[in-house]
Design a protein around this motif. Sequence first.
Motif, PDB file in Angstrom:
ATOM      1  N   LEU A 375       0.825  -1.201   0.000  1.00  0.00           N
ATOM      2  CA  LEU A 375       0.000   0.000   0.000  1.00  0.00           C
ATOM      3  C   LEU A 375       0.861   1.254   0.000  1.00  0.00           C
ATOM      4  N   PRO A 376       0.427   2.317  -0.683  1.00  0.00           N
ATOM      5  CA  PRO A 376       1.244   3.540  -0.786  1.00  0.00           C
ATOM      6  C   PRO A 376       1.396   4.261   0.548  1.00  0.00           C
ATOM      7  N   ASP A 377       2.301   5.198   0.549  1.00  0.00           N
ATOM      8  CA  ASP A 377       2.586   5.992   1.755  1.00  0.00           C
ATOM      9  C   ASP A 377       1.500   7.061   1.945  1.00  0.00           C
ATOM     10  N   PHE A 378       1.538   7.712   3.088  1.00  0.00           N
ATOM     11  CA  PHE A 378       0.642   8.825   3.436  1.00  0.00           C
ATOM     12  C   PHE A 378      -0.832   8.403   3.538  1.00  0.00           C
ATOM     13  N   TYR A 379      -1.034   7.221   4.121  1.00  0.00           N
ATOM     14  CA  TYR A 379      -2.411   6.775   4.352  1.00  0.00           C
ATOM     15  C   TYR A 379      -2.986   7.463   5.590  1.00  0.00           C
ATOM     16  N   GLU A 380      -4.311   7.472   5.664  1.00  0.00           N
ATOM     17  CA  GLU A 380      -5.032   7.984   6.829  1.00  0.00           C
ATOM     18  C   GLU A 380      -6.010   6.911   7.293  1.00  0.00           C
ATOM     19  N   TYR A 381      -6.166   6.794   8.587  1.00  0.00           N
ATOM     20  CA  TYR A 381      -7.058   5.773   9.145  1.00  0.00           C
ATOM     21  C   TYR A 381      -8.448   6.358   9.361  1.00  0.00           C
ATOM     22  N   VAL A 382      -9.473   5.622   8.912  1.00  0.00           N
ATOM     23  CA  VAL A 382     -10.870   6.029   9.086  1.00  0.00           C
ATOM     24  C   VAL A 382     -11.578   4.977   9.931  1.00  0.00           C
ATOM     25  N   LEU A 401      -8.597   9.789  -2.870  1.00  0.00           N
ATOM     26  CA  LEU A 401      -8.097   9.304  -4.156  1.00  0.00           C
ATOM     27  C   LEU A 401      -8.060   7.788  -4.233  1.00  0.00           C
ATOM     28  N   ALA A 402      -8.020   7.116  -3.082  1.00  0.00           N
ATOM     29  CA  ALA A 402      -7.957   5.653  -3.059  1.00  0.00           C
ATOM     30  C   ALA A 402      -8.297   5.181  -1.655  1.00  0.00           C
ATOM     31  N   LEU A 412      -8.255   2.320   5.395  1.00  0.00           N
ATOM     32  CA  LEU A 412      -7.200   3.287   5.115  1.00  0.00           C
ATOM     33  C   LEU A 412      -7.577   4.045   3.855  1.00  0.00           C
ATOM     34  N   VAL A 413      -7.371   5.357   3.865  1.00  0.00           N
ATOM     35  CA  VAL A 413      -7.702   6.177   2.703  1.00  0.00           C
ATOM     36  C   VAL A 413      -6.514   7.076   2.374  1.00  0.00           C
ATOM     37  N   TRP A 414      -6.497   7.554   1.117  1.00  0.00           N
ATOM     38  CA  TRP A 414      -5.414   8.418   0.651  1.00  0.00           C
ATOM     39  C   TRP A 414      -5.990   9.689   0.043  1.00  0.00           C
ATOM     40  N   SER A 415      -5.502  10.825   0.498  1.00  0.00           N
ATOM     41  CA  SER A 415      -5.907  12.108  -0.071  1.00  0.00           C
ATOM     42  C   SER A 415      -4.735  12.803  -0.751  1.00  0.00           C
ATOM     43  N   LYS A 416      -3.514  12.251  -0.589  1.00  0.00           N
ATOM     44  CA  LYS A 416      -2.329  12.787  -1.259  1.00  0.00           C
ATOM     45  C   LYS A 416      -1.964  11.884  -2.431  1.00  0.00           C
ATOM     46  N   ASP A 417      -1.119  12.414  -3.331  1.00  0.00           N
ATOM     47  CA  ASP A 417      -0.693  11.621  -4.475  1.00  0.00           C
ATOM     48  C   ASP A 417      -0.075  10.305  -4.004  1.00  0.00           C
ATOM     49  N   LEU A 418      -0.451   9.221  -4.654  1.00  0.00           N
ATOM     50  CA  LEU A 418      -0.020   7.888  -4.247  1.00  0.00           C
ATOM     51  C   LEU A 418       1.437   7.649  -4.652  1.00  0.00           C
ATOM     52  N   ILE A 419       2.239   7.211  -3.690  1.00  0.00           N
ATOM     53  CA  ILE A 419       3.653   6.957  -3.973  1.00  0.00           C
ATOM     54  C   ILE A 419       4.136   5.726  -3.219  1.00  0.00           C
ATOM     55  N   ASP A 420       5.154   5.087  -3.783  1.00  0.00           N
ATOM     56  CA  ASP A 420       5.798   3.901  -3.210  1.00  0.00           C
ATOM     57  C   ASP A 420       4.843   2.708  -3.202  1.00  0.00           C
ATOM     58  N   ILE A 421       4.313   2.387  -4.381  1.00  0.00           N
ATOM     59  CA  ILE A 421       3.463   1.206  -4.555  1.00  0.00           C
ATOM     60  C   ILE A 421       4.301   0.116  -5.210  1.00  0.00           C
ATOM     61  N   GLN A 422       4.234  -1.072  -4.654  1.00  0.00           N
ATOM     62  CA  GLN A 422       4.970  -2.209  -5.199  1.00  0.00           C
ATOM     63  C   GLN A 422       4.019  -3.379  -5.373  1.00  0.00           C
ATOM     64  N   GLU A 429      -1.942  -6.494  -0.535  1.00  0.00           N
ATOM     65  CA  GLU A 429      -3.294  -6.043  -0.237  1.00  0.00           C
ATOM     66  C   GLU A 429      -3.984  -5.534  -1.506  1.00  0.00           C
ATOM     67  N   ASP A 430      -5.293  -5.330  -1.390  1.00  0.00           N
ATOM     68  CA  ASP A 430      -6.079  -4.763  -2.495  1.00  0.00           C
ATOM     69  C   ASP A 430      -6.187  -3.251  -2.315  1.00  0.00           C
ATOM     70  N   LEU A 431      -5.830  -2.523  -3.358  1.00  0.00           N
ATOM     71  CA  LEU A 431      -5.935  -1.070  -3.366  1.00  0.00           C
ATOM     72  C   LEU A 431      -7.003  -0.665  -4.374  1.00  0.00           C
ATOM     73  N   PHE A 432      -7.944   0.198  -3.955  1.00  0.00           N
ATOM     74  CA  PHE A 432      -9.018   0.661  -4.822  1.00  0.00           C
ATOM     75  C   PHE A 432      -8.747   2.117  -5.199  1.00  0.00           C
ATOM     76  N   LEU A 433      -8.470   2.328  -6.471  1.00  0.00           N
ATOM     77  CA  LEU A 433      -8.049   3.636  -6.984  1.00  0.00           C
ATOM     78  C   LEU A 433      -9.224   4.347  -7.647  1.00  0.00           C
ATOM     79  N   ARG A 434      -9.419   5.614  -7.286  1.00  0.00           N
ATOM     80  CA  ARG A 434     -10.520   6.405  -7.849  1.00  0.00           C
ATOM     81  C   ARG A 434     -10.180   6.811  -9.282  1.00  0.00           C
ATOM     82  N   LEU A 435     -11.095   6.511 -10.217  1.00  0.00           N
ATOM     83  CA  LEU A 435     -10.907   6.865 -11.619  1.00  0.00           C
ATOM     84  C   LEU A 435     -12.185   7.480 -12.177  1.00  0.00           C
TER      85      LEU A 435
END
Length: 843
Positions: A375-382, A401-402, A412-422, A429-435
């Motif tokens: 999962l990318p960096d800068f996640y936030e917990y909801v 954004l995801a 976990l949610v992301w409001s910043k640009d997604l970075i460091d995804i491998q 894990e499963d990441l759901f990206l907003r498109l």
Amino acid sequence: MGAKHTFCIVFQFSVCLLFYLFQMNRCYAIYNITSSQVLSEEQTLISPNQTFELGFFSPNNSGNRYVGIWYKQISPRIVVWVANRENPLAVTDSSASLTIGSNGNLNLVDGKKKSFWTTDILVPSNSSVAMLLDNGNFILKKDHISEEILWQSFDHPGDTLLPKVKLGFNTKTGETSVLTSWKSETDPSLGNFIVGIAPQTPPEAFIWINGSTPHWRSGPWDKSKFVGIPEMGSSYLSTFKLEEDIEKGTTSYYFNSFNSSINLNMFISSEGVLKIVNLMKYNESYARWNSWEAPNSSCDAYGVCGHFAVCKTSESPICNCLKGFKPKSREEWSEGNWTGGCLRKTELLCKKNISSSASSGGKEDGFWKKSMVKLPDFYEYVQVDYADECHAWCQSNCSCLAYAFVNSIGCLVWSKDLIDIQEFSFDGEDLFLRLAYSELVGRKQMEKVIISLTVIGSSFILGAIFFFWYRWKTDQKTGNIMDTREHIDLIDMSDISRDTLESAEPYDPSEHAFFDFDDILVATNDFSMSNKLGQGGFGPVYKGKLHGGKEIAVKRLSSNSGQGAKEFKNEMILISKLQHRNLVRLIGCCIYKEEKLLIYEFMPNKSLDMFLFDSRRRSELNWSKRFNIILGVAKGLLYLHHDSYLRVIHRDLKASNILLDENLNPKISDFGLARIFQGTLDLANTHRVVGTLGYMSPEYAMGGILSEKSDVYSFGVLLLEIVSGKKNNNFHYHDQLLSLIAYAWHLWSECRALDLMDEILADSYSSPEVVRCIDVGLLCAQDHPMDRPTMQEVVFMLSNETDRPKPKEPLFYFQSALKYNLKPQTDVKSSINEATMSMIEGR
């Protein structure tokens, strides 16, 4: 002449005696430092059990002198802590000493009494005493009698994390505890790399460059592991713990110690590589190897692909933009510089003005799933409880954004640009990206065509549509079956080991049913989460119901799965040739495009581990049922080793691979890793060690030596788990992580074998049967293959009260807590672990 000769002898003896006394003085060891007992250059402070030593040293013969702690009996020297890292003594100063000063503090002074390092704390008196403990902790106590510790080196780690040393932070005081690398191999001063725990919710581990620039990241902690380290699931890394105390504001990360035969530490090298180092004592010598390290590949480097891109080591190039994104600079991208990342192709509807929404048809943004990722960096917990609530929260917040919903963490949610995804080859894990909607509709082209034609309103065209649609569906059904047959024929038989094929008859695809992929989608409700039975080593398993009402289990091996053509066909061949009441039955298969599916008989009680390691369901397995499972698995293995047409080594026998039918009868499953062998004791030296740590025999895990006795060892571990209700990999005894094998042998050697019995069964068991099972389990789990019984002997001993050999004391019982080298191959997945040894050099 005689007098002269006598004088020479006396003189030589006197010189030798003086030299001997001088050497003794240089090697003189002490066990504490007091106001009257200093530590001089010629002395060392020794821990009581002689494991650790503290003294003066010059790293790799540099021009500076330091006081440090190292392992006493290991050469070359491995330093784990340095006192005066930033203030070295001159190597020419031979009069330096470590003393207890008049203020009660430890004080490192040179010959001129100039201080180079001090503990600098408030001490009640100068009667304090310093000692080196067996765990490597250098402590300053109030006095000889008091147990009060005034200062300890464990609170001030250097570049090495020993058992019980804690990394972490205190949000209330602002204090942090980190590892800091040496500047170089000859200079222990503060280097460029820092290892610590980031104060996020949930926390994650970082390696920073110069304290601020991320170098590597572990992913968030899910209460048992860091989700960005796939190999952490059931390995030695599971011995690491992370504790949070909300009232005190502290977060601490540490690991537990093992027995006296093993020393384990984690350290950060001067090049910025974080390593787990294993030091095993065996026959008075030590074996040393790195069992894990990070970063370990190009994709491990933080943000190597930039924003909105994913890194996968098995692909070339390793970086690719996420769906709906394009490279920010195609020129840089083509040159192999991906750090600029990617840009969104289509603006999100929620970001546009209402007036411009028509360009996308006014359709609401959606989410695209990317599986098996770090999962990318800068996640936030909801704080929400369910995955659909997490989806709804993100959908209703345009800044989101995801999102990801992780078991044991939550939303976990992301409001910043997604970075460091491998992207991993297993786990993740499963990441759901907003498109934007237009980026998601490619899969609905047929629907759009049908809608367009419907608008024409011509009954003739409608009839034609129906006709062609019917023909298309019919062709698809036929095509699916042909696709499956052709794919099986096209799977390269050379993918399977030669010794497997030499004794196997050619596989005939007509022996099994070939299922239409659409039928499987209907049967499993489009692989819905509600139908998911569990996560196997090579992918998820789903429950399904065919048109006639027959229930099935579907193992889904998609393109992202760890199981490739080799393992897929291996399992098809083996299960098609193996027929036994204690082996799972394969019904058929389906290959459609990138999807590979195996369809089995449905086991309503799922797998043994769902009962055995569940505190609520364990009681459902009374002793008679457990003994029936033990005997059934033993008979199934006997069939594989001795009675079947193909002689098979399973290689991954464990509780999760034992399925239970409606009557809790056991069936061995998952033959993707199995190998065929010839001869009763045909030893094979494999280049690829696969299986699950804690169940693998020592000779196989450490040397790749494979035989039927490898399965016997796994059966022994499984048997002890069934008796005790405890898992070998996570077994704790008095806060020490031993293996279940060691604990069982300890009880057996003290004639207390029945104490191993699962306490939930109280006295409702047959004592002779339990003792018989424990004896057999220990015999099967012995270190040396020749000491283990065959499965014929095992079944006989389990079924009859007869004389049995005495098991030998296990020497390798630490293996469940270690992973010898965890570098997953691109073609080896899930529970498969590369197991090679690499020697490390001391500093």
